[in-house]
Design an enzyme around this catalytic site. Structure first.
Site, PDB file in Angstrom:
ATOM      1  N   SER A   1       0.848  -1.200   0.000  1.00  0.00           N
ATOM      2  CA  SER A   1       0.000   0.000   0.000  1.00  0.00           C
ATOM      3  C   SER A   1       0.879   1.244   0.000  1.00  0.00           C
ATOM      4  CB  SER A   1      -0.888   0.032   1.244  1.00  0.00           C
ATOM      5  OG  SER A   1      -1.494   1.298   1.388  1.00  0.00           O
TER       6      SER A   1
ATOM      7  N   TYR B   1      -2.533  -1.811   9.996  1.00  0.00           N
ATOM      8  CA  TYR B   1      -2.510  -1.947   8.525  1.00  0.00           C
ATOM      9  C   TYR B   1      -1.126  -1.590   7.978  1.00  0.00           C
ATOM     10  CZ  TYR B   1      -4.120  -1.375   3.671  1.00  0.00           C
ATOM     11  OH  TYR B   1      -4.289  -1.489   2.304  1.00  0.00           O
TER      12      TYR B   1
END
Ligand SMILES: NC(=O)c1ccc[n+]([C@@H]2O[C@H](COP(=O)([O-])OP(=O)(O)OC[C@H]3O[C@@H](n4cnc5c(N)ncnc54)[C@H](O)[C@@H]3O)[C@@H](O)[C@H]2O)c1
Length: 276
Positions: free
Chosen positions: A155, A168
């Site tokens: 990401s 995350y």
């Protein structure tokens, strides 16, 4: 002749969103597809996962393109389940050439409000699940001796940091470490390993209530349009988000011979969000 003609691509999280787009885009370019998804909700997350019907739809989309497809409902936390799908892919489709470890989840909460379960589920799915995926698929690639390409989904958050996504970010940063070590180990087998780092992508994950609230903490019921207004200012191309196929095109490049000397890289597809 397609850019990945005759290859077999093993894709996790393939029932919807980016995983489905990867399946369709690679199939358009001649690959047969192994489509894996848990199709099962995670109690510690605030939004639903894909459904079995979603997985069937991916299967249909690939088949309609004239490619073979093996679709299986397996959780990436289940090593034995993934091992079985990989063995079945070798048996029925003749091997595995491309791995897209794409399955992942997202949640948003201030770091010290996270429960141990939220932390652990995130790490188990987003990081250990990627390890399980390569552990199931890559040994078959090594023994086949015909090289291949592994693309791990990370990401843009690993470049920029972001509040309220410690679990995350930790998981997606771990994926980068795994990618680098794997690329060092697998080069001698002709297997390249890279990471794609999406920015905002128009999927159910981005449009979940919990993600919308992170972008718009001042709004009671934020909508995707509210998110777009704010996210636009965060990237240098002024887009706010990209479509799943934009990530698929990066995965396709990394999977194809066009990237034959590209390994160990992090490729952002983020409209310049990390430098904006
Ligand atoms: N959407 C974004 O803005 C964005 C940004 C950066 C990175 N990503 C990453 O991209 C990847 C794809 O996400 P998406 O945007 O398509 O979201 P999505 O929620 O639409 O798709 C994720 C898919 O993974 C599946 N999945 C979840 N947990 C699983 C498990 N334990 N085992 C197997 N399958 C599981 C879900 O059922 C779903 O089909 C994820 O790794 C995500 O973290 C997304």
């Amino acid at each position: 002749m397609g850019r990945v003609a005759g290859r077999v691509a093993f894709i996790t999280g393939a029932a919807r969103g980016q995983g489905r787009a990867h399946a369709v885009r690679l199939a358009q370019e001649g690959a047969d597809i192994v489509a894996v998804d848990s199709c099962s909700d995670v109690p510690s997350l605030e939004y639903p996962m894909a459904t079995v019907d979603d997985l069937h739809e991916t299967e249909k989309l690939v088949r309609d393109l004239g490619r073979r497809v093996l679709a299986r409902q397996v959780d990436v936390r289940d090593q034995a389940g993934l091992d079985q799908v990989a063995a079945d892919a070798v048996e029925t489709l003749g091997g595995i050439d491309i791995v897209s470890a794409n399955a992942g989840v997202c949640g948003c909460r201030p770091t010290f409000d996270l429960s141990d379960t939220e932390w652990q589920d995130m790490l188990d799915i987003n990081l250990t699940g990627v390890w399980h995926t390569v552990k199931a698929a890559v040994p078959h690639m090594i023994s086949a001796g015909r090289g291949g390409s592994v693309v791990l989904t990370s990401s843009v958050v690993t470049f920029v940091g972001a509040a309220n996504v410690a679990h995350y970010n930790a998981s997606k940063s771990g994926v980068v470490g795994l990618m680098k070590t794997l690329s060092a180990e697998l080069g001698k087998h002709g297997i390249r390993v890279n990471a794609v780092h999406p920015g905002n992508v128009a999927t159910d994950m981005l449009f979940s209530d919990s993600t919308l609230r992170v972008f718009c903490p001042d709004l009671a019921n934020p909508t995707p349009d509210d998110l777009r207004d704010r996210a636009r200012t965060g990237d240098v191309l002024g887009q706010g988000w990209v479509e799943p196929v934009d990530i698929s095109n990066a995965v396709l490049y990394l999977a194809s011979e066009e990237a034959r000397f590209v390994t160990g890289v992090s490729l952002p597809v983020d409209c310049g969000r990390r430098i904006g």
